[in-house]
Design an enzyme around this catalytic site. Sequence first.
Site, PDB file in Angstrom:
ATOM      1  N   ARG A 178     -13.756  -7.368   0.988  1.00 25.52           N
ATOM      2  CA  ARG A 178     -14.931  -7.409   1.880  1.00 25.52           C
ATOM      3  C   ARG A 178     -16.022  -8.388   1.418  1.00 25.52           C
ATOM      4  O   ARG A 178     -17.214  -8.069   1.507  1.00 25.52           O
ATOM      5  CB  ARG A 178     -15.538  -6.006   2.004  1.00 25.52           C
ATOM      6  N   ASP A 224     -13.052  42.134  34.639  1.00 20.65           N
ATOM      7  CA  ASP A 224     -14.227  42.079  33.768  1.00 20.65           C
ATOM      8  C   ASP A 224     -15.327  41.357  34.564  1.00 20.65           C
ATOM      9  O   ASP A 224     -15.040  40.635  35.522  1.00 20.65           O
ATOM     10  CB  ASP A 224     -13.849  41.302  32.493  1.00 20.65           C
ATOM     11  N   ASP A 226     -12.540  37.759  29.615  1.00 16.45           N
ATOM     12  CA  ASP A 226     -12.773  36.594  28.753  1.00 16.45           C
ATOM     13  C   ASP A 226     -13.105  36.947  27.310  1.00 16.45           C
ATOM     14  O   ASP A 226     -13.186  36.070  26.467  1.00 16.45           O
ATOM     15  CB  ASP A 226     -13.942  35.771  29.301  1.00 16.45           C
ATOM     16  N   GLY A 283       0.809  -1.230   0.000  1.00 18.19           N
ATOM     17  CA  GLY A 283       0.000   0.000   0.000  1.00 18.19           C
ATOM     18  C   GLY A 283       0.838   1.273   0.000  1.00 18.19           C
ATOM     19  O   GLY A 283       1.976   1.277   0.471  1.00 18.19           O
ATOM     20  N   GLY A 284       0.239   2.321  -0.543  1.00 17.12           N
ATOM     21  CA  GLY A 284       0.916   3.611  -0.639  1.00 17.12           C
ATOM     22  C   GLY A 284       1.273   4.168   0.727  1.00 17.12           C
ATOM     23  O   GLY A 284       2.294   4.844   0.886  1.00 17.12           O
ATOM     24  N   LYS A 333      -3.807   8.431 -10.328  1.00 10.70           N
ATOM     25  CA  LYS A 333      -2.472   9.049 -10.277  1.00 10.70           C
ATOM     26  C   LYS A 333      -1.408   8.055 -10.758  1.00 10.70           C
ATOM     27  O   LYS A 333      -0.456   8.441 -11.434  1.00 10.70           O
ATOM     28  CB  LYS A 333      -2.172   9.513  -8.848  1.00 10.70           C
ATOM     29  N   ARG A 382     -10.760  -1.977  -6.247  1.00 10.78           N
ATOM     30  CA  ARG A 382     -11.211  -2.976  -5.284  1.00 10.78           C
ATOM     31  C   ARG A 382     -12.685  -3.218  -5.584  1.00 10.78           C
ATOM     32  O   ARG A 382     -13.366  -2.303  -6.063  1.00 10.78           O
ATOM     33  CB  ARG A 382     -11.118  -2.402  -3.864  1.00 10.78           C
TER      34      ARG A 382
HETATM   35  C1  GDG Z   1      -8.919   4.302   0.145  1.00 15.00           C
HETATM   36  C2  GDG Z   1      -9.938   5.335  -0.353  1.00 15.00           C
HETATM   37  C3  GDG Z   1      -8.047   6.742  -1.148  1.00 15.00           C
HETATM   38  C4  GDG Z   1      -5.433  -2.210  -6.944  1.00 15.00           C
HETATM   39  N1  GDG Z   1      -5.448  -3.366  -7.616  1.00 15.00           N
HETATM   40  C5  GDG Z   1      -4.215  -3.896  -7.521  1.00 15.00           C
HETATM   41  C6  GDG Z   1      -3.428  -3.041  -6.790  1.00 15.00           C
HETATM   42  N2  GDG Z   1      -4.207  -2.002  -6.433  1.00 15.00           N
HETATM   43  C7  GDG Z   1      -3.761  -0.846  -5.657  1.00 15.00           C
HETATM   44  C8  GDG Z   1      -3.695   0.372  -6.538  1.00 15.00           C
HETATM   45  C9  GDG Z   1      -3.825   1.497  -5.523  1.00 15.00           C
HETATM   46  C10 GDG Z   1      -4.681   0.874  -4.416  1.00 15.00           C
HETATM   47  O1  GDG Z   1      -4.687  -0.521  -4.632  1.00 15.00           O
HETATM   48  C11 GDG Z   1      -6.116   1.362  -4.481  1.00 15.00           C
HETATM   49  O2  GDG Z   1      -6.160   2.666  -3.969  1.00 15.00           O
HETATM   50  P1  GDG Z   1      -7.367   3.663  -4.220  1.00 15.00           P
HETATM   51  O3  GDG Z   1      -6.989   5.005  -3.761  1.00 15.00           O
HETATM   52  O4  GDG Z   1      -7.687   3.657  -5.666  1.00 15.00           O
HETATM   53  O5  GDG Z   1      -8.638   3.079  -3.449  1.00 15.00           O
HETATM   54  P2  GDG Z   1      -9.047   2.427  -1.977  1.00 15.00           P
HETATM   55  O6  GDG Z   1      -8.447   1.094  -1.794  1.00 15.00           O
HETATM   56  O7  GDG Z   1     -10.510   2.466  -1.939  1.00 15.00           O
HETATM   57  O8  GDG Z   1      -8.433   3.379  -0.865  1.00 15.00           O
HETATM   58  C12 GDG Z   1      -9.369   6.080  -1.535  1.00 15.00           C
HETATM   59  C13 GDG Z   1      -7.110   5.751  -0.492  1.00 15.00           C
HETATM   60  O9  GDG Z   1      -7.738   5.068   0.569  1.00 15.00           O
HETATM   61  C14 GDG Z   1      -5.867   6.447   0.050  1.00 15.00           C
HETATM   62  O10 GDG Z   1      -6.193   7.428   0.974  1.00 15.00           O
HETATM   63  O11 GDG Z   1      -7.436   7.236  -2.324  1.00 15.00           O
HETATM   64  O12 GDG Z   1     -10.273   7.061  -1.967  1.00 15.00           O
HETATM   65  O13 GDG Z   1     -11.153   4.686  -0.707  1.00 15.00           O
HETATM   66  O14 GDG Z   1      -2.577   1.846  -5.004  1.00 15.00           O
HETATM   67  O15 GDG Z   1      -2.507   0.346  -7.245  1.00 15.00           O
HETATM   68  N3  GDG Z   1      -2.124  -3.284  -6.538  1.00 15.00           N
HETATM   69  C15 GDG Z   1      -1.593  -4.431  -7.027  1.00 15.00           C
HETATM   70  N4  GDG Z   1      -2.331  -5.317  -7.723  1.00 15.00           N
HETATM   71  C16 GDG Z   1      -3.626  -5.098  -7.997  1.00 15.00           C
HETATM   72  O16 GDG Z   1      -4.272  -5.928  -8.638  1.00 15.00           O
HETATM   73  N5  GDG Z   1      -0.298  -4.693  -6.805  1.00 15.00           N
END
Ligand code: GDG
Length: 722
Positions: free
Chosen positions: A309, A496, A675, A28-29, A377, A271
Amino acid sequence: MRLFIISNRLPVNATKIRDKLTFTPSAGGLATGLNSLDTQLEKHWIGWPGIDANSETERQKIREYLLPHRFYPVFLSSRQIKEYYEGYSNSTIWPLCHYFFSYVQHENVCWETYKKVNELFCQEAVRLLEPTDIVWIQDYQLMLLPGMLRHHYPHISIGYFHHIPFPSYELFRILPEKMQLLNGLLGADLVAFHTEDYMRYFMIATQRISGINFREREVQLVNRIVHADAFPMGINFALYYDSPYNPKVQHYIRQLRQNLRETRLILTVDRLDYSKGIIHRLKGFALFLKKHPEYHGQVSLSMIIVPSRSNVEKYADLKQQIDEMVSAVNSEYATIKWTPIHYYYRNFPFEELVALYHIADIALVTPLRDGMNLVAKEYVATKRERPGILILSEMAGAALELPEAIIINPNDVNEIEEAILKALQMPEKEQLAKLRRMQAVISQQTVSKWATDFVRKLQDIRERNEQLHKKLIETQNMRSIRKAYQKAAQRLLMLDYDGTLVGFTNEPQESVPTPELKRLLSVFTMDKKNTVVICSGRDRETLEKWFGQFPLCMAAEHGAFYKEHGVWHEKIHGELWNDDILQIIRQIIDKTPGSMLEIKRTSLVWHYRNVHSWLGFVREQQLIDALQIPCHDLGLQIMRGNKIVEIKSPLCTKGAVVKMLLQNSRYDFLLAIGDDTTDEDMFRAMPPEAITIKIGPLSANARYNLYAQSQTLPFLKGLISH
Ligand code: GDG
């Protein structure tokens, strides 16, 4: 200094394959972003390890594996996961925050477990935290945690980031637990969102539900500041931008090119989630195929859906709906040589995913609601010197940063169809130019910058809260103030009245001096070394009635009238306001039940203490706007106070009273306590060595602070105690 991240999941996932525990890092990012944070901070992470470990031996093994990484597991049973995660988090908060009102389920048992699990996270944190640590809580599964931690650590630095949209007040108010959730969030010093809109919705909900008014982005609660802000989350840009040079990725790219040949590729990656607009998107693509037979055989949609989920009912239903639609479209249009939709219900390895991003002619990102959406992005970042078009929903937080995309309303199937056509016809040069502009933005606003900006802001608020804390009168500084008081030979005490010597009541005429206050005033006024001045906005008749028997001075109507040695002096003559002004206030009162007018000789006051905080806030601004010109014409000042708006002469200020008193006498102890806005003039007029004390929210002009009116009399008593 240590940073503790607390999120529902740890960045590693434990699984058991044939009784053997394995750990896989989550890509994850968030984990990437936090890893690139300032190295001065020692990072620790608390979260669920993703497994229902029911034996203590297994739990111990997991703990031991995680400890060297500074990861600390919170173990949850399958029942807790069902009720807290699938239940309250994903069947109540998630649909509500994504405007799927009819999907919101509400079961008391799930709420109880949500609270319980937040407490479990809190317990683990309390076991590990020290008061100097920084805590950063992630997302909607842990909305109560900031408040719970605040209870244990009044001064620790806590930040919270909400990764999903925060809905408008009209929707949020539906939740029976809205107040508890907001109070939970207000335990943090910094509450942050992806966009300014979500932030504003949060502030409005807080104002309307808890009656707490954010001014600009801040509110001061008892003894600390809470700041709301927006930090759009980014991606690890370099990772995606450089990925086409990765040999593994190149291998996938070659493979894809061979398979696709001349077919153009539309890619979607999500997802499995109803908020992602998958059904609308399929309808849009089906419409495109129906309206444009000339593209049959030339364009395919690759749809990657990552399982998610699946135990939640709505997700299982959605999966079935998608399966049916994909098969309907394919049965209708597929030929021996061409399949319109390639549908994958699984996770792709990173290298294969970025190869797809790189190759795809179009990315179709059409969520019905999305906090940010990182896929959009990532697609743009992977387009290194390769054309491509992003079609992006206006409902994704990312749309604000990527206006060069083809922005569509994802609810409008026709718009999706038209956008696909437009994208297929867009000249390559235009595509490249748009990509470059978008890359310029997302290469700056990276995930690492997001994390750094957040932590920097949190540290900034921590410093300000520390300053604030230093101003609070506690044992230490009380001792030195008392010493200075007792040593002094000639003292000036400026007090006051409303909100300082007495608390506020619903009716201003009910705020009469208490017997305790009267006793204290007798003691202070009997001491010949003291000059006691009641410095108030009240009219002189009222002050005379309440304090006439004491040998003290009084400034009424902010100094328009002044009493010393038993004689009242008029500093300003006659009425200053006119009927027009009176009329404007009366019109506002007609529209604002519970508000009232106080007419004084030199000023008019509109009181709205008994009005709902939201309505009061709106009307206050309306009144001030309406009064601008007439007050300007008469040379009057409009002053916003604590639940009042007052129209008065700019010459009558408590500051002017202080200046007058300091002119002819030599005091060796000066005290001013108040105050409200008018008291700021008094603080400013005092010399720097004076003891200036603000009650309630911190003031830049006062040296000290007492956080509630109930502390004033104990403070005054403290001056004369031994
Ligand atoms: C929540 C918020 C917000 C997806 N399929 C694969 C894969 N991914 C990775 C993508 C991306 C991540 O999953 C999905 O991130 P999103 O931002 O699009 O969506 P949510 O999971 O709903 O995340 C969202 C986020 O939190 C951050 O704050 O942007 O709005 O809902 O990085 O690349 N990665 C791999 N294989 C896949 O098949 N390796």
